[in-house]
Design a protein around this motif. Structure first.
Motif, PDB file in Angstrom:
ATOM      1  N   ALA A  28       0.813  -1.221   0.000  1.00 44.24           N
ATOM      2  CA  ALA A  28       0.000   0.000   0.000  1.00 44.24           C
ATOM      3  C   ALA A  28       0.845   1.268   0.000  1.00 44.24           C
ATOM      4  CB  ALA A  28      -0.934  -0.007   1.208  1.00 44.24           C
ATOM      5  N   LYS A  29       1.936   1.290   0.759  1.00 40.67           N
ATOM      6  CA  LYS A  29       2.756   2.504   0.877  1.00 40.67           C
ATOM      7  C   LYS A  29       3.345   2.920  -0.467  1.00 40.67           C
ATOM      8  CE  LYS A  29       6.953  -0.025   2.240  1.00 40.67           C
ATOM      9  NZ  LYS A  29       6.344  -1.360   2.017  1.00 40.67           N
ATOM     10  N   ASP A  30       3.540   1.965  -1.377  1.00 40.41           N
ATOM     11  CA  ASP A  30       4.093   2.291  -2.697  1.00 40.41           C
ATOM     12  C   ASP A  30       3.105   3.048  -3.573  1.00 40.41           C
ATOM     13  OD1 ASP A  30       6.420   0.951  -1.999  1.00 40.41           O
ATOM     14  OD2 ASP A  30       5.706  -0.960  -2.797  1.00 40.41           O
ATOM     15  N   ILE A  53      -9.499   9.705  -1.946  1.00 39.78           N
ATOM     16  CA  ILE A  53      -8.307   9.017  -2.451  1.00 39.78           C
ATOM     17  C   ILE A  53      -8.468   8.858  -3.953  1.00 39.78           C
ATOM     18  CG2 ILE A  53      -6.977   6.858  -2.410  1.00 39.78           C
ATOM     19  CD1 ILE A  53      -8.046   6.425   0.451  1.00 39.78           C
ATOM     20  N   PRO A  54      -7.431   9.122  -4.746  1.00 39.32           N
ATOM     21  CA  PRO A  54      -7.561   8.935  -6.198  1.00 39.32           C
ATOM     22  C   PRO A  54      -7.906   7.479  -6.552  1.00 39.32           C
ATOM     23  CG  PRO A  54      -5.593  10.200  -5.687  1.00 39.32           C
ATOM     24  CD  PRO A  54      -6.121   9.685  -4.380  1.00 39.32           C
ATOM     25  N   PHE A  55      -8.948   7.324  -7.335  1.00 34.95           N
ATOM     26  CA  PHE A  55      -9.393   5.983  -7.717  1.00 34.95           C
ATOM     27  C   PHE A  55      -8.280   5.216  -8.425  1.00 34.95           C
ATOM     28  CE2 PHE A  55     -11.086   3.212 -11.057  1.00 34.95           C
ATOM     29  CZ  PHE A  55     -11.854   2.333 -10.307  1.00 34.95           C
ATOM     30  N   GLY A  56      -7.549   5.884  -9.334  1.00 37.71           N
ATOM     31  CA  GLY A  56      -6.510   5.217 -10.107  1.00 37.71           C
ATOM     32  C   GLY A  56      -5.414   4.627  -9.241  1.00 37.71           C
ATOM     33  N   ALA A  57      -5.025   5.357  -8.176  1.00 46.86           N
ATOM     34  CA  ALA A  57      -3.963   4.872  -7.291  1.00 46.86           C
ATOM     35  C   ALA A  57      -4.404   3.612  -6.563  1.00 46.86           C
ATOM     36  CB  ALA A  57      -3.584   5.968  -6.290  1.00 46.86           C
ATOM     37  N   ILE A 115       5.672  -3.270 -14.927  1.00 44.33           N
ATOM     38  CA  ILE A 115       4.694  -2.189 -15.137  1.00 44.33           C
ATOM     39  C   ILE A 115       4.699  -1.200 -13.983  1.00 44.33           C
ATOM     40  CG2 ILE A 115       2.303  -1.638 -15.648  1.00 44.33           C
ATOM     41  CD1 ILE A 115       3.726  -3.300 -17.799  1.00 44.33           C
ATOM     42  N   ALA A 116       4.626  -1.701 -12.743  1.00 41.37           N
ATOM     43  CA  ALA A 116       4.560  -0.807 -11.582  1.00 41.37           C
ATOM     44  C   ALA A 116       5.801   0.064 -11.450  1.00 41.37           C
ATOM     45  CB  ALA A 116       4.352  -1.632 -10.310  1.00 41.37           C
ATOM     46  N   ARG A 117       6.954  -0.471 -11.827  1.00 36.25           N
ATOM     47  CA  ARG A 117       8.196   0.288 -11.703  1.00 36.25           C
ATOM     48  C   ARG A 117       8.296   1.398 -12.748  1.00 36.25           C
ATOM     49  NH1 ARG A 117      12.749  -4.447 -10.492  1.00 36.25           N
ATOM     50  NH2 ARG A 117      11.801  -5.185  -8.528  1.00 36.25           N
TER      51      ARG A 117
END
Length: 310
Positions: A55-57, A134-138, A209-211
């Motif tokens: 979650a913190k990322d 909270i932003p939905f995309g995040a 992808i996440a990086r």
């Protein structure tokens, strides 16, 4: 005895002398506690723990994940059931054509659809994010990894139920199922195909992808593209698909999941291309980056900024 669900499973092309004959019921209490439900719960727990850890990322906290999942669990079960019942509505009618609400509510007799879960999870998450600002995309970028975990693990519940398999085949990894005491079929283990496809998708998001994310929602776009393509391909092999009522295309019945998968994959691709052009590089647009920048501002700097405001 139900022959197909009470006879052994084997993979004669890979392990000629091996067979497996699991009972669908793990604990025989009441209507029974099924392995399917236990495996689904295991997938859910793994998904929640993974999302809380990561979650913190994404600028979120473990508490955000736990608060959201309280709403997700019952509503996603409801969404999964509604989706299934809508496309198999004739199974839930009385002789006079009226709906049999008792049969519709009997979820323990089976009848859930994963796309109902995906759709409802997006709706619940959108409402939750609106309320929590909270932003939905995040949050979706975090949640889609949990979905892949749950889907990958959950498909093994289909294995225990001897369901979600494909048409007959002679490939070396074919799965043998018995249709009577003396006859069997050898089929594509499509439950395994989808489980493996989802696991690969998860690894691609985590490791690549996440990086390289440059906007909130990028993981989510990849999820819908990856899962949509895989599901459309695998659904074409299955023998127990949900069909879009009586619709036909090129003389063949239209499979709901294939159509929905391709539509979502195409839409996600468009969103991905548009946002990549807006945010071609850098992570400054991400919620986690903006949140970290705000938290880095000292109270003294905030006070000085306020004093200089007109």
């Amino acid at each position: 005895m139900n022959v197909r669900t009470d006879m052994p499973i084997s993979f004669p092309g890979l392990f000629p002398d091996w067979s497996f004959n699991p009972s669908r019921v793990a604990i025989d209490v009441g209507n029974g506690i099924y392995w399917y439900g236990i495996i689904i719960c295991a997938g859910l727990i793994l998904a929640v723990l993974f999302c809380a850890w990561r979650a913190k990322d994404y600028g979120l906290t473990g508490d955000n994940v736990y608060d959201m999942i309280i709403w997700q669990i019952p509503l996603c079960i409801l969404g999964s059931r509604i989706y299934y019942v809508v496309f198999y509505l004739d199974l839930y009618r009385n002789g006079d054509g009226s709906l049999n609400w008792g049969k519709i509510a009997a979820i323990w007799d089976g009848g859930l659809a994963i796309y109902g879960t995906v759709i409802m999870s997006c709706i619940v998450l959108w409402i939750f994010c609106k309320r929590k600002k909270i932003p939905f995309g995040a949050f979706a970028d975090l949640g889609c990894m949990g979905l892949l975990i749950g889907q990958s693990v959950g498909r093994w519940g289909n294995f225990m139920n001897r369901e979600a398999f494909g048409g007959e085949t002679t490939v070396p990894w074919r799965m043998r199922l018995w249709t009577s005491a003396t006859e069997y079929i050898e089929v594509h283990p499509t439950f395994f195909y989808e489980s493996l496809w989802n696991l690969i998708g998860l690894l691609l998001i985590v490791l690549l992808i996440a990086r390289a994310r440059t906007f909130d929602g990028e993981n989510t776009c990849f999820y819908f593209i990856w899962y949509g393509i895989g599901r459309a391909w695998i659904e074409g092999m299955r023998t127990d698909s949900l069909y879009f009522f009586n619709a036909q295309l090129f003389g063949q019945p239209v499979r709901v999941s294939q159509v929905l998968s391709l539509v979502l994959a195409a839409a996600a691709f468009v969103v991905l291309v548009v946002n990549k052009r807006r945010h071609p590089h850098g992570r400054e647009a991400l919620y986690v980056t903006r949140k970290a920048a705000m938290e880095a501002v000292s109270p003294q700097e905030e006070q000085e900024a306020a004093e200089h405001e007109p």
